[in-house]
Design a protein around this motif. Structure first.
Motif, PDB file in Angstrom:
ATOM      1  N   UNK A 237       0.831  -1.202   0.000  1.00 24.06           N
ATOM      2  CA  UNK A 237       0.000   0.000   0.000  1.00 24.06           C
ATOM      3  C   UNK A 237       0.860   1.244   0.000  1.00 24.06           C
ATOM      4  N   UNK A 238       1.976   1.230   0.768  1.00 24.40           N
ATOM      5  CA  UNK A 238       2.863   2.395   0.809  1.00 24.40           C
ATOM      6  C   UNK A 238       3.446   2.679  -0.569  1.00 24.40           C
ATOM      7  N   UNK A 239       3.766   1.624  -1.314  1.00 25.23           N
ATOM      8  CA  UNK A 239       4.320   1.792  -2.659  1.00 25.23           C
ATOM      9  C   UNK A 239       3.334   2.563  -3.539  1.00 25.23           C
ATOM     10  N   UNK A 240       2.082   2.124  -3.508  1.00 23.33           N
ATOM     11  CA  UNK A 240       1.062   2.767  -4.345  1.00 23.33           C
ATOM     12  C   UNK A 240       0.831   4.223  -3.918  1.00 23.33           C
ATOM     13  N   UNK A 241       0.788   4.456  -2.614  1.00 24.39           N
ATOM     14  CA  UNK A 241       0.528   5.812  -2.110  1.00 24.39           C
ATOM     15  C   UNK A 241       1.690   6.753  -2.447  1.00 24.39           C
ATOM     16  N   UNK A 242       2.913   6.269  -2.304  1.00 24.44           N
ATOM     17  CA  UNK A 242       4.080   7.116  -2.617  1.00 24.44           C
ATOM     18  C   UNK A 242       4.102   7.449  -4.101  1.00 24.44           C
ATOM     19  N   UNK A 243       3.794   6.454  -4.940  1.00 25.20           N
ATOM     20  CA  UNK A 243       3.758   6.712  -6.376  1.00 25.20           C
ATOM     21  C   UNK A 243       2.702   7.766  -6.710  1.00 25.20           C
ATOM     22  N   UNK A 244       1.508   7.609  -6.109  1.00 33.01           N
ATOM     23  CA  UNK A 244       0.436   8.591  -6.359  1.00 33.01           C
ATOM     24  C   UNK A 244       0.826   9.964  -5.833  1.00 33.01           C
ATOM     25  N   UNK A 245       1.493  10.001  -4.676  1.00 31.42           N
ATOM     26  CA  UNK A 245       1.945  11.268  -4.097  1.00 31.42           C
ATOM     27  C   UNK A 245       2.913  11.970  -5.043  1.00 31.42           C
ATOM     28  N   UNK A 246       3.911  11.215  -5.554  1.00 35.14           N
ATOM     29  CA  UNK A 246       4.894  11.813  -6.453  1.00 35.14           C
ATOM     30  C   UNK A 246       4.268  12.360  -7.714  1.00 35.14           C
ATOM     31  N   UNK A 247       3.360  11.579  -8.311  1.00 38.36           N
ATOM     32  CA  UNK A 247       2.713  12.013  -9.549  1.00 38.36           C
ATOM     33  C   UNK A 247       1.791  13.203  -9.303  1.00 38.36           C
ATOM     34  N   UNK A 248       1.021  13.145  -8.205  1.00 41.24           N
ATOM     35  CA  UNK A 248       0.070  14.212  -7.895  1.00 41.24           C
ATOM     36  C   UNK A 248       0.774  15.546  -7.687  1.00 41.24           C
ATOM     37  N   UNK A 249       1.843  15.542  -6.894  1.00 38.80           N
ATOM     38  CA  UNK A 249       2.550  16.799  -6.651  1.00 38.80           C
ATOM     39  C   UNK A 249       3.350  17.240  -7.871  1.00 38.80           C
ATOM     40  N   UNK A 250       3.763  16.299  -8.708  1.00 37.53           N
ATOM     41  CA  UNK A 250       4.419  16.688  -9.957  1.00 37.53           C
ATOM     42  C   UNK A 250       3.471  17.523 -10.810  1.00 37.53           C
ATOM     43  N   UNK A 251       2.210  17.103 -10.889  1.00 41.03           N
ATOM     44  CA  UNK A 251       1.244  17.856 -11.688  1.00 41.03           C
ATOM     45  C   UNK A 251       0.891  19.191 -11.031  1.00 41.03           C
ATOM     46  N   UNK A 252       0.817  19.225  -9.698  1.00 40.27           N
ATOM     47  CA  UNK A 252       0.540  20.485  -9.009  1.00 40.27           C
ATOM     48  C   UNK A 252       1.640  21.505  -9.282  1.00 40.27           C
ATOM     49  N   UNK A 253       2.882  21.077  -9.147  1.00 42.00           N
ATOM     50  CA  UNK A 253       3.995  21.997  -9.360  1.00 42.00           C
ATOM     51  C   UNK A 253       4.202  22.290 -10.842  1.00 42.00           C
ATOM     52  N   UNK A 254       3.840  21.352 -11.702  1.00 39.81           N
ATOM     53  CA  UNK A 254       3.893  21.619 -13.142  1.00 39.81           C
ATOM     54  C   UNK A 254       2.906  22.711 -13.510  1.00 39.81           C
ATOM     55  N   UNK A 255       1.735  22.663 -12.878  1.00 35.42           N
ATOM     56  CA  UNK A 255       0.749  23.717 -13.121  1.00 35.42           C
ATOM     57  C   UNK A 255       1.287  25.071 -12.682  1.00 35.42           C
ATOM     58  N   UNK A 256       1.983  25.096 -11.539  1.00 35.99           N
ATOM     59  CA  UNK A 256       2.615  26.341 -11.094  1.00 35.99           C
ATOM     60  C   UNK A 256       3.624  26.822 -12.133  1.00 35.99           C
ATOM     61  N   UNK A 257       4.416  25.880 -12.668  1.00 37.50           N
ATOM     62  CA  UNK A 257       5.423  26.223 -13.674  1.00 37.50           C
ATOM     63  C   UNK A 257       4.762  26.832 -14.904  1.00 37.50           C
ATOM     64  N   UNK A 258       3.672  26.220 -15.362  1.00 29.38           N
ATOM     65  CA  UNK A 258       2.960  26.709 -16.546  1.00 29.38           C
ATOM     66  C   UNK A 258       2.415  28.107 -16.294  1.00 29.38           C
ATOM     67  N   UNK A 259       1.774  28.299 -15.121  1.00 29.08           N
ATOM     68  CA  UNK A 259       1.185  29.600 -14.802  1.00 29.08           C
ATOM     69  C   UNK A 259       2.253  30.679 -14.666  1.00 29.08           C
ATOM     70  N   UNK A 260       3.396  30.312 -14.088  1.00 29.16           N
ATOM     71  CA  UNK A 260       4.426  31.313 -13.792  1.00 29.16           C
ATOM     72  C   UNK A 260       5.324  31.617 -14.977  1.00 29.16           C
ATOM     73  N   UNK A 261       5.769  30.579 -15.668  1.00 25.29           N
ATOM     74  CA  UNK A 261       6.836  30.783 -16.646  1.00 25.29           C
ATOM     75  C   UNK A 261       6.406  30.631 -18.103  1.00 25.29           C
ATOM     76  N   UNK A 262       5.235  30.043 -18.340  1.00 25.72           N
ATOM     77  CA  UNK A 262       4.747  29.924 -19.713  1.00 25.72           C
ATOM     78  C   UNK A 262       3.643  30.945 -19.981  1.00 25.72           C
ATOM     79  N   UNK A 263       2.618  30.944 -19.113  1.00 26.23           N
ATOM     80  CA  UNK A 263       1.553  31.929 -19.270  1.00 26.23           C
ATOM     81  C   UNK A 263       1.925  33.281 -18.678  1.00 26.23           C
ATOM     82  N   UNK A 264       2.949  33.280 -17.817  1.00 20.76           N
ATOM     83  CA  UNK A 264       3.459  34.549 -17.289  1.00 20.76           C
ATOM     84  C   UNK A 264       2.591  35.198 -16.237  1.00 20.76           C
ATOM     85  N   UNK A 265       1.674  34.423 -15.621  1.00 22.90           N
ATOM     86  CA  UNK A 265       0.757  35.026 -14.647  1.00 22.90           C
ATOM     87  C   UNK A 265       1.439  35.330 -13.322  1.00 22.90           C
ATOM     88  N   UNK A 266       2.546  34.612 -13.033  1.00 22.44           N
ATOM     89  CA  UNK A 266       3.215  34.837 -11.750  1.00 22.44           C
ATOM     90  C   UNK A 266       4.714  34.989 -11.948  1.00 22.44           C
TER      91      UNK A 266
END
Length: 314
Positions: A237-266
């Motif tokens: 179960x820990x394996x699955x949760x850690x994998x989901x955690x890594x992927x989930x936060x990767x997308x959260x921070x990727x969204x920040x990257x897109x908003x800040x450095x591609x769309x230029x909002x931040x």
């Protein structure tokens, strides 16, 4: 009916307490999930609701010295955590592949348990990040990403080290996270020291990339489990949760990257905001975890409701 509900809750709590690993039960905040859950709920309530309202009609605190000391302490603590993780297995006996949960009471296992708990406890110390924002009236920095990350990390880690405190391959992400925090708090410490240190912060634009690299490393490492011919990890179960955690936060921070450095909002910006003495403020920059890095000059919202990083005029 209410009596039955209360009875079931008590039984569930007692059952959970019986499952707490005996090697970690005497550590602070490990005897029950109630204490740490109450602390984290209080943190969310204070940082999002009570804190900004208490500061609404007050002048912001400078806290420059406190922040420099705090950031330096966090650098040293996280560096020590990385060292202990390495000496407890990652640089000695671990294979970096299918490393199983250690259920023994060997010196190495107990050392791994100590550093795992210290990493968990450090997440409560990091709640001071938000306290500094509130006291300095930096409410716009208290974003959903910031609050979610600071509250979910310690809550989820309680379950991990309660049931499997020497988690083998399940603690790799903690070591990587501590290493990233050495870099981050070094950056925050230099930034808090004032404008004369700005020339040493040329690498601020790479902060988000460092965060994204962290989640890639965590996801790739834990993904090995799905491709191994045989790995008898005791708690998949820990394996699955850690994998989901890594992927989930990767997308959260990727969204920040897109908003800040591609769309230029931040994007980092300079605002020529006039102060009372007629001078102008210095640049304010946004970095990877949703925090702003200032030179000591503040943008304040003195007449607004704070809604997770947004200001609603009233």
């Amino acid at each position: 009916m209410l009596r039955d509900v209360v009875s079931n809750i008590v039984k569930s709590h007692s059952y959970l307490q019986s499952k707490i690993d005996a090697r970690v039960i005497d550590y602070p905040l490990m005897q029950s999930p109630i204490h740490m859950t109450c602390i984290l709920l209080g943190y969310v309530f204070l940082s999002v609701y009570i804190g900004p309202r208490l500061m609404a009609n007050r002048k912001p605190y400078s806290l420059k010295t406190a922040m420099i000391v705090y950031n330096l302490c966090m650098v040293l603590m996280n560096a020590y955590i990385v060292y202990e993780f390495m000496m407890s297995g990652w640089a000695t006996t671990y294979t970096w592949r299918c490393d199983l949960i250690d259920t023994s009471s060997s010196p190495q296992a107990l050392r791994m348990i100590r550093v795992s708990w210290l990493f968990y406890f450090s997440k409560f110390i990091e709640l001071l990040d938000t306290a500094f924002f509130v006291l300095r009236k930096k409410q716009a920095q208290i974003t959903f990403l910031h609050v979610f990350h600071h509250s979910v990390m310690p809550w989820s880690w309680w379950w991990g080290i309660t049931l499997t405190p020497a988690a083998g391959m399940g603690c790799f992400h903690a070591m990587v996270n501590a290493a990233v925090h050495v870099i981050m708090y070094s950056y925050y410490g230099l930034s808090a020291a004032g404008p004369r240190f700005q020339k040493y912060l040329w690498w601020k634009k790479y902060m988000t990339a460092i965060q994204l690299t962290q989640f890639i490393l965590v996801s790739v490492h834990i993904s090995q489990y799905y491709f191994m011919e045989k790995c008898d990890y005791q708690n998949p179960l820990w394996i699955h949760l850690i994998w989901m955690y890594g992927v989930f936060f990767f997308f959260l921070f990727s969204n920040f990257w897109v908003q800040a450095y591609i769309k230029g909002k931040r994007l980092p910006a300079t605002e020529n905001k006039t102060k009372q003495n007629g001078s102008t403020s210095e640049p304010i920059s946004v970095v990877a975890n949703g925090k702003h890095v200032e030179n000591g000059n503040a943008h304040h919202y003195t007449n607004g409701k704070i809604l997770m990083g947004k200001v609603k005029e009233i």
